[in-house]
Design a protein around this motif. Structure first.
Motif, mmCIF file in Angstrom:
data_model
loop_
_atom_site.group_PDB
_atom_site.id
_atom_site.type_symbol
_atom_site.label_atom_id
_atom_site.label_comp_id
_atom_site.label_asym_id
_atom_site.label_seq_id
_atom_site.Cartn_x
_atom_site.Cartn_y
_atom_site.Cartn_z
ATOM 1 N N GLU A 3 -42.063 -5.249 16.537
ATOM 2 C CA GLU A 3 -40.668 -6.576 16.024
ATOM 3 C C GLU A 3 -41.340 -6.957 15.058
ATOM 4 O O GLU A 3 -42.580 -6.657 14.487
ATOM 5 C CB GLU A 3 -41.006 -7.481 17.553
ATOM 6 N N ALA A 4 -40.504 -6.923 14.110
ATOM 7 C CA ALA A 4 -40.673 -7.911 12.700
ATOM 8 C C ALA A 4 -39.608 -8.683 12.048
ATOM 9 O O ALA A 4 -38.399 -8.186 12.335
ATOM 10 C CB ALA A 4 -41.247 -6.795 11.786
ATOM 11 N N PRO A 5 -40.228 -9.783 11.512
ATOM 12 C CA PRO A 5 -39.380 -10.675 10.450
ATOM 13 C C PRO A 5 -39.212 -9.891 9.115
ATOM 14 O O PRO A 5 -38.052 -10.908 8.216
ATOM 15 C CB PRO A 5 -39.804 -11.597 10.600
ATOM 16 N N ALA A 6 -38.781 -8.163 8.799
ATOM 17 C CA ALA A 6 -38.128 -7.906 7.752
ATOM 18 C C ALA A 6 -36.626 -8.170 7.790
ATOM 19 O O ALA A 6 -35.529 -8.275 8.561
ATOM 20 C CB ALA A 6 -38.609 -6.774 8.054
ATOM 21 N N PRO A 7 -36.610 -8.444 6.243
ATOM 22 C CA PRO A 7 -34.965 -8.865 5.998
ATOM 23 C C PRO A 7 -34.486 -6.939 5.721
ATOM 24 O O PRO A 7 -34.673 -5.826 5.504
ATOM 25 C CB PRO A 7 -35.108 -8.875 4.310
ATOM 26 N N PRO A 8 -33.066 -7.052 6.516
ATOM 27 C CA PRO A 8 -31.948 -5.648 6.929
ATOM 28 C C PRO A 8 -31.738 -5.629 5.148
ATOM 29 O O PRO A 8 -31.569 -5.698 4.351
ATOM 30 C CB PRO A 8 -30.516 -6.448 7.567
#
Length: 132
Positions: A113-118
């Protein structure tokens, strides 16, 4: 039929990685089938069974390759839990499922899981709360 995102993510922690059956992209496509009622990977299933074969199919980039397959959904800049997208992890584009403020994705070792920008993401309008 309402799919339960939490249960789907929990199952992913023990799901074996099999190229062409339960890899990162087909895992998200299976979610699309449960959640949205269509299979964006229908044209890819059975066409590869290893990393090299997958690489040949997405040589133009994962986002560019699958975007035409996502037309049943709307592109969004504000993804809701359960929406799907492409994020960049370790310099590679990977398919992912929105879990809230983060994106869930399959790895060879399990679930990340990561808070990466799509790079790009798709979903339905958030008209009602979705159980996550």
């Amino acid at each position: 039929m309402s799919a339960d995102l939490s249960a789907y993510l929990t199952r992913a922690t023990t799901l074996p990685w099999v190229w062409g059956r339960s890899d990162c992209t087909l895992w998200v496509a299976d979610w699309c089938l449960l959640r949205f009622g269509f299979d964006p990977a229908a044209g890819f299933r059975g066409r590869y069974d290893d990393r090299a074969g997958a690489g040949r199919l997405i040589a133009a980039g994962l986002a560019r390759t699958i975007t035409p397959c996502m037309t049943p959904l709307r592109e969004t800049r504000d993804p809701c839990p359960g929406d799907v997208g492409i994020i960049v992890i370790g310099g590679r584009q990977v398919a992912a499922i929105r879990t809230g403020p983060r994106w869930a994705f399959r790895t060879l070792r399990g679930l990340g899981e990561a808070p990466a920008p799509p790079v790009i993401c798709w979903g339905e309008p958030c008209r009602k709360p979705f159980r996550s």
